[in-house]
Motif scaffolding. Structure first.
Motif, PDB file in Angstrom:
ATOM      1  N   LYS A   1      -7.366   2.292   0.635  1.00  0.00           N
ATOM      2  CA  LYS A   1      -8.295   0.622   0.140  1.00  0.00           C
ATOM      3  C   LYS A   1      -7.631  -0.049   1.055  1.00  0.00           C
ATOM      4  CE  LYS A   1     -11.406   2.697  -3.383  1.00  0.00           C
ATOM      5  NZ  LYS A   1     -12.295   2.841  -4.425  1.00  0.00           N
TER       6      LYS A   1
ATOM      7  N   GLU B   1      -3.926  -2.153  -8.295  1.00  0.00           N
ATOM      8  CA  GLU B   1      -4.393  -0.848  -9.207  1.00  0.00           C
ATOM      9  C   GLU B   1      -2.807  -1.067 -10.004  1.00  0.00           C
ATOM     10  OE1 GLU B   1      -3.881   2.563  -7.138  1.00  0.00           O
ATOM     11  OE2 GLU B   1      -6.564   2.855  -6.738  1.00  0.00           O
TER      12      GLU B   1
ATOM     13  N   ASP C   1       1.148  -1.214   0.178  1.00  0.00           N
ATOM     14  CA  ASP C   1       0.312  -0.158  -0.190  1.00  0.00           C
ATOM     15  C   ASP C   1       0.823   1.236   0.180  1.00  0.00           C
ATOM     16  OD1 ASP C   1       1.021  -0.008   2.618  1.00  0.00           O
ATOM     17  OD2 ASP C   1      -0.501   0.568   3.726  1.00  0.00           O
TER      18      ASP C   1
ATOM     19  N   ASN D   1      -4.647   0.979  -3.076  1.00  0.00           N
ATOM     20  CA  ASN D   1      -5.145   2.649  -2.783  1.00  0.00           C
ATOM     21  C   ASN D   1      -5.124   2.923  -1.422  1.00  0.00           C
ATOM     22  OD1 ASN D   1      -6.322   4.740  -2.063  1.00  0.00           O
ATOM     23  ND2 ASN D   1      -7.533   4.774  -3.976  1.00  0.00           N
TER      24      ASN D   1
END
Ligand SMILES: NC(=O)C1=CN([C@@H]2O[C@H](COP(=O)(O)OP(=O)(O)OC[C@H]3O[C@@H](n4cnc5c(N)ncnc54)[C@H](OP(=O)(O)O)[C@@H]3O)[C@@H](O)[C@H]2O)C=CC1
Ligand SMILES: [Mg+2]
Length: 340
Positions: free
Chosen positions: A275, A246, A199, A272
């Motif tokens: 998220k 992503e 992340d 993300n």
């Protein structure tokens, strides 16, 4: 949005070998793979790695490391005769590779002979392959994995799936043929994606209930028929931890001998940072957690995890350096370090 693949590292073979010797070695290897007579001759002067029921023979050396002992064909014949076997069995050896000096390397399973007696003759021990990955040096691990994978493939592909008739191998063991249907079978690998999700600050590692206690790894999954690698990767992450990937970056690949030979395609992926809620599919994984750089760096230093009085590891640790999961984790830690 998925990004195009990018090579993150330069494999050693791209820089260290002269192309002339590499070309002659590959042509020599191909000849003994394809031509039975050439393979029989190569076996006479080749190196044989022994297995017992698919566990490779390792030897503890005076220099304090485990080694994969390479036996000569005549030594293996002598051992077979001494222990009541048929020395002709050595002809069932399977070609694995050849050395820089063009010496052929073979694997041979002595599963029909008493294990302890062979160990005594060879001054070694047959060790479970997963354990051997922790004990062997880097260059020996792929060799021992490939040798086991080929032996396993022959042991489980003795019959034609179309006619049910026995299949016959060529001398090198690079294929099996059903003479009744004319079908040729080649050793196969199942494609698997393995991905280290980040992340931006932490990385996501998971564990299956069958893993040794405390060990977490990058997430992995078999590709379905018709899928691209990118599709398989996005699907596996969605299924196993409920996250949407992503971006993807290719890292490298590896043959992995489990469960029946997998072709591991390794990638880094990002999600993300807003998220990151993980919802674990308990059918697939026992647990998945985000780990910080500090936690990961600590785990990477653990070569043999400390154990409690039941022999169970007591700390968070990661797969051995030969596993491509380890390389993904190492690469991520290096990148994080550069960012900070
Ligand atoms: N080298 C490395 O660093 C690492 C390697 N791996 C390897 O990756 C592989 C895949 O990871 P894993 O998370 O288990 O995969 P998956 O998440 O796809 O789950 C495994 C399940 O998928 C089913 N399956 C679908 N296709 C196949 C197939 N071709 N062969 C076998 N099973 C299949 C099986 O279900 P069912 O049993 O119900 O039929 C199996 O139990 C494992 O073999 C593991 O050893 C994993 C992590 C690190
Ligand atoms: Mg999985």
């Amino acid at each position: 949005m998925l990004q195009p693949l990018r090579i993150l590292f330069r494999p050693k073979w791209m820089v260290s070998r002269s192309s002339a010797s590499y070309v002659s070695r590959m042509r020599h290897l191909n000849k003994i793979k394809e031509e039975d007579e050439a393979c029989r001759a190569a076996l006479q002067s080749g190196n044989i790695f022994l297995y017992h029921k698919l566990a490779p023979l390792l030897r503890w050396t005076d220099s304090g490391i485990y080694q994969l002992p390479a036996l000569q064909t005549k030594d293996v014949e002598e051992i077979l005769e001494k222990l009541g076997g048929d020395k002709e069995m050595v002809k069932e050896s399977i070609l694995i590779n050849c050395t820089e000096q063009n010496e052929a390397q073979f694997s041979f399973d002595v599963g029909a002979i008493d294990q302890a007696a062979v160990e005594e003759q060879c001054r070694g021990t047959f060790v479970d392959l997963r354990k051997a990955f922790f004990l062997l040096r880097g260059s020996e691990a792929p060799l021992v994995a490939r040798g086991q994978a080929l032996l396993r493939w022959h042991q489980t592909n003795g019959f034609c799936s179309s006619t049910g008739q026995p299949t016959q191998r060529n001398q090198s063991g690079s294929q099996r043929v059903c003479h009744s249907s004319g079908i040729t079978y080649y050793p196969k690998m199942s494609p698997v994606v393995i991905v280290l999700v980040s992340d931006g600050k932490r990385c996501l590692l998971g564990r299956q209930s069958t893993f040794p206690r405390g060990m977490y790894s990058a997430l992995a999954g078999f590709c379905d028929i018709g899928e691209t690698m990118e599709e398989a990767l996005r699907r596996e992450i969605a299924e196993e931890v409920g996250l949407e990937v992503e971006s993807i970056q290719y890292s490298g690949s590896q043959h992995w001998p489990f469960p029946q030979s997998s072709f591991m395609v390794a990638c880094h992926a990002t999600v993300n940072p807003d998220k990151t809620h993980v919802s674990v599919d308990k059918e697939e994984l026992e647990d998945a957690q985000w780990f910080s750089l500090e936690e990961v760096q600590e785990a990477l230093t653990i070569k043999v995890p400390p154990r409690n009085n039941k022999g169970e590891p007591t700390v968070f640790w990661v797969p051995p350096s030969y596993a491509i999961a380890n390389r993904l984790i190492q690469e991520w830690a290096n990148q994080q370090h550069l960012k900070s």
